[in-house]
Write an enzyme that holds these catalytic residues in place. Structure first.
Site, PDB file in Angstrom:
ATOM      1  N   LYS A  83       1.438  -1.378  -0.431  1.00 23.08           N
ATOM      2  CA  LYS A  83      -0.024  -0.388   0.012  1.00 23.08           C
ATOM      3  C   LYS A  83       0.479   1.133  -0.513  1.00 23.08           C
ATOM      4  CE  LYS A  83      -4.326   0.533   2.509  1.00 23.08           C
ATOM      5  NZ  LYS A  83      -4.798  -0.019   3.938  1.00 23.08           N
TER       6      LYS A  83
HETATM    7  C1  E4P Z   1      -8.179   0.688   3.717  1.00 22.69           C
HETATM    8  O1  E4P Z   1      -7.671   0.212   3.091  1.00 22.69           O
HETATM    9  C2  E4P Z   1      -7.626   1.434   5.197  1.00 22.69           C
HETATM   10  O2  E4P Z   1      -7.108   0.667   5.691  1.00 22.69           O
HETATM   11  C3  E4P Z   1      -9.342   1.809   5.812  1.00 22.69           C
HETATM   12  O3  E4P Z   1     -10.453   1.615   5.153  1.00 22.69           O
HETATM   13  C4  E4P Z   1      -8.977   3.142   6.182  1.00 22.69           C
HETATM   14  O4  E4P Z   1     -10.759   3.154   6.762  1.00 22.69           O
HETATM   15  P1  E4P Z   1     -10.422   4.735   8.604  1.00 22.69           P
HETATM   16  O5  E4P Z   1     -11.274   5.520   7.694  1.00 22.69           O
HETATM   17  O6  E4P Z   1     -12.336   3.828   8.749  1.00 22.69           O
HETATM   18  O7  E4P Z   1      -9.377   4.208   8.899  1.00 22.69           O
END
Ligand code: E4P
Length: 215
Positions: A83
């Protein structure tokens, strides 16, 4: 639509894997910080439990450093997707890594132009953060719609992961729009299957079944 679990928690992953509907996992530094295992051990365990892609985030901020961190991470298991946040350094790194066959999930996507550049750089996945947009009074799902239209216009193969999901409605809207993947927290995943009328119906059928004779 494929369903990923948005967690780094091994128990949650094991549980949802046992439901037979788990296609992948996304983690991030915040999620990993909640677990009580050394980072690399945690990543290896997650990858062992999940047949599909497991997103693990790079925390380096310069392109060359992102590239070496991503190469190291992708060596931990065959199903790792690295990522990388979508900024200029991230784009440069994504171009290099995708040319090497490393799957990149460009994350923290908040605009259609970011998603366009991510696809051009060869990202395998983009992650628009829907809930965080809703939190600031935007309509997060409009972003998903725009990205899907752009990708369809040019036949991009980059898959859209609807991320920052807060409730079952987000999952349904993502599916109606034709998003490729939704990454869903455990609490929301549980809610997807629940309906009070189903529970009442089961209860009634079980009560009535007791009255059936000669079973
Ligand atoms: C996605 O890959 C992220 O890990 C995640 O969806 C972030 O979500 P949040 O806004 O609840 O932290």
């Amino acid at each position: 639509m494929k369903l990923f679990l948005d967690t780094a928690n091994l128990r949650e992953i094991e549980e949802v894997a046992s439901w037979g509907i788990l296609d992948g996992v996304t983690t991030n530094p915040t999620l990993c910080s909640r677990e009580n295992l050394p980072f690399e051990k945690l990543v290896r365990e997650i990858c062992r439990l999940v047949p599909g892609p497991v997103s693990v985030e790079c925390v380096s901020t310069r392109a060359e450093e992102i590239v070496s961190e991503a190469r190291k991470l992708s060596g931990l298991a065959p199903n790792i997707a690295v990522k990388i946040p979508v900024n200029l350094e991230g784009l440069k790194a994504t171009r290099i890594l995708s040319a090497e066959g490393i799957k990149v999930n460009m994350t923290l996507v908040f605009s259609p132009s970011q998603a366009l550049l991510a696809a051009r750089a060869g990202a395998a996945f983009v992650s628009p953060f829907i809930g965080r947009l809703d939190d600031i009074s935007h309509h997060g799902m409009e972003l998903v719609e725009q990205i899907l239209t752009i990708y369809e216009n040019y036949n991009f193969v980059t898959e859209v992961i609807v991320a920052s999901v807060r409730h079952p409605g987000h999952v349904v809207e993502a599916a109606l729009l034709g998003a490729h993947i939704a990454t869903v927290p455990y609490s929301v995943m549980e809610k997807l299957v629940k309906h009070p009328m189903t529970d009442i119906g089961i209860d009634r059928f079980l009560q009535d079944w007791k009255k059936v004779t000669d079973k």
